[in-house]
Design an enzyme around this catalytic site. Structure first.
Site, short mmCIF file in Angstrom:
data_model
loop_
_atom_site.label_atom_id
_atom_site.label_comp_id
_atom_site.label_asym_id
_atom_site.label_seq_id
_atom_site.Cartn_x
_atom_site.Cartn_y
_atom_site.Cartn_z
N SER A 64 32.60 47.80 32.58
CA SER A 64 31.41 47.45 31.78
C SER A 64 31.69 46.54 30.60
O SER A 64 30.75 46.12 29.93
CB SER A 64 30.72 48.73 31.29
OG SER A 64 29.99 49.33 32.32
N LYS A 67 29.75 43.39 30.25
CA LYS A 67 28.47 43.27 29.56
C LYS A 67 28.57 42.47 28.26
O LYS A 67 27.55 42.09 27.69
CB LYS A 67 27.89 44.65 29.29
CG LYS A 67 27.52 45.44 30.55
CD LYS A 67 26.89 46.78 30.20
CE LYS A 67 26.45 47.54 31.44
NZ LYS A 67 27.55 48.30 32.07
N SER A 124 25.54 51.44 27.57
CA SER A 124 26.12 50.73 28.72
C SER A 124 25.26 50.85 29.96
O SER A 124 25.76 51.03 31.08
CB SER A 124 27.54 51.26 29.01
OG SER A 124 28.25 50.38 29.84
#
Length: 391
Positions: A64, A67, A124
């Site tokens: 993640s 991101k 997230s």
């Protein structure tokens, strides 16, 4: 061995343990931070200096931490006016179907861009990331194309994205500790307001669906926000393929640091390693910034339509010391021409300022012409003569 010699031997043995040779101490002091993860980077963002690193260019799955690029593109669109924080974003069936970490958006649910940013950077949310990608680019695939183009523009030579949230297990979705530091640096320097969101520890959002309204709590996945003094972000990530990753940002006094850790075996090690990098950097780094450079004079222009041309510094001078030494006794030397011959082009280098510490050059900043000045034609000269006669 008699008792006297035996006592002396024991004394010397104890002394050697308590007071090791200076060379050993120096070696331990210079051995770097105690980090167990296989890949890491510690960067000072203002100067872009890499303070320490290990396998910084090794390609790995970022999970993640992907991101960070998704957020960077969101803020790019906010800056160019094609997106507003108050805009409404509708969750598609595809966005709702995302697994992994999510904020449980329902199909057809509408949230503001600002709420979606919080869902992405704090909790997230994979569903929120895909919803934003579709809102901006029409599809996740089109958004991912923008991500790769932005990465290339930043010089992220060892990066390729295949989704906008890092959920994929594809071998073609990869980046490096150094490339993560690059995109993190771009995000926090160009859009420092992201740190207002990434430093949120807990906050509620409201789901409004056909079933009614209900509160949902966001909790920051970055535990360093609570455990490390000065930590203000940025993004964690973990999958079975990527293991545990983080790009963390901390500030103390006039120093900011980006701590990137990849492929740590567990979340505690990830947190400990990122903190160890911060400790190492804050203990060693001093940043000098020339906040008030001297006012620049104008330069005479020979045979120009204007008699003088103004000057401007290309950038603010900054110097990072990584040896734990305070930065004092800074001197400067300015080099400029007394006059310049037309034509003069705006942005062309006129001179430079060189910075020294104790006689050693630290760096320099270019001085540029702030305007363009064309070469004077015959009619321009005649006009000047007539102006003088009139006066």
């Amino acid at each position: 061995m008699n008792k006297k010699r035996k006592k002396l031997y024991i004394f010397l043995l104890i002394f050697s343990f308590l007071f090791p040779p200076l060379s050993v101490c120096a070696q331990e002091a210079d051995s770097g931070p105690a980090v167990s993860a296989p890949s890491y980077v510690l960067m000072e963002p203002d100067t872009g200096t890499v303070i320490c690193e290990k396998e910084k260019d090794t390609k790995r799955s970022p999970a993640s931490v992907t991101k960070v690029m998704t957020l960077l593109l969101i803020f790019d669109h906010l800056e160019d006016g094609s997106l507003k924080l108050s805009d409404s974003v509708t969750t598609s069936t595809y966005a709702k179907s995302m697994g992994g970490s999510q904020v449980f958006l329902e199909e057809g649910e509408v949230q503001s861009v600002e709420t979606m940013i919080k869902c992405i950077v704090v909790a997230s949310g994979n569903d929120a990331s895909v919803a934003m990608a579709e809102h901006i680019a029409g599809s996740e695939a089109s958004f991912v194309k923008q991500m790769n183009e932005r990465a290339a523009g930043l010089g992220m030579k060892n990066t390729h994205f295949e989704d906008c949230c890092g959920l994929t297990d594809s071998d073609n979705h990869y980046t490096t500790a150094y490339d993560i530091a690059l995109m993190s640096r771009e995000l926090i320097l160009k859009y420092p307001e992201i740190l207002k969101y990434s430093s949120i520890w807990m906050e509620n959002i409201t789901h409004v669906t056909a079933q009614g309204s209900k509160e949902f709590g966001l909790t920051n996945t970055n535990k360093l926000i609570r455990t490390y003094e000065g930590c203000v972000g940025l993004k964690t990530g973990s999958t079975s393929k990527a293991k545990f990753c983080i790009s963390a940002v901390a500030r103390r006094k006039d120093i900011s640091l980006i701590s990137v850790v990849m492929a740590a075996p567990d979340s505690k090690t990830r947190q400990k390693d990122a903190a160890a990098l911060f400790d190492y950097g804050f203990a060693r780094c001093s940043l000098y910034t020339d906040e008030k450079p001297e006012k620049l004079p104008s330069v005479k222009v020979k045979k120009g339509v204007e008699e003088t041309v103004p000057l401007v510094y290309e950038e603010k001078f900054q110097y990072l010391d990584t040896e734990g030494q305070p930065i004092t006794e800074i001197s400067k030397k300015r080099i400029l021409p007394s006059e310049v011959k037309a034509p003069v082009r705006k942005g062309q280098q006129a001179g430079e300022v060189i910075y020294y510490r104790n006689g050693e050059e630290l760096g320099k900043v270019r001085i540029l012409y702030a305007d363009s000045v064309s070469r004077a034609a015959y009619t321009d000269c005649l006009e000047k003569i007539l102006d003088c006669l009139w006066l």
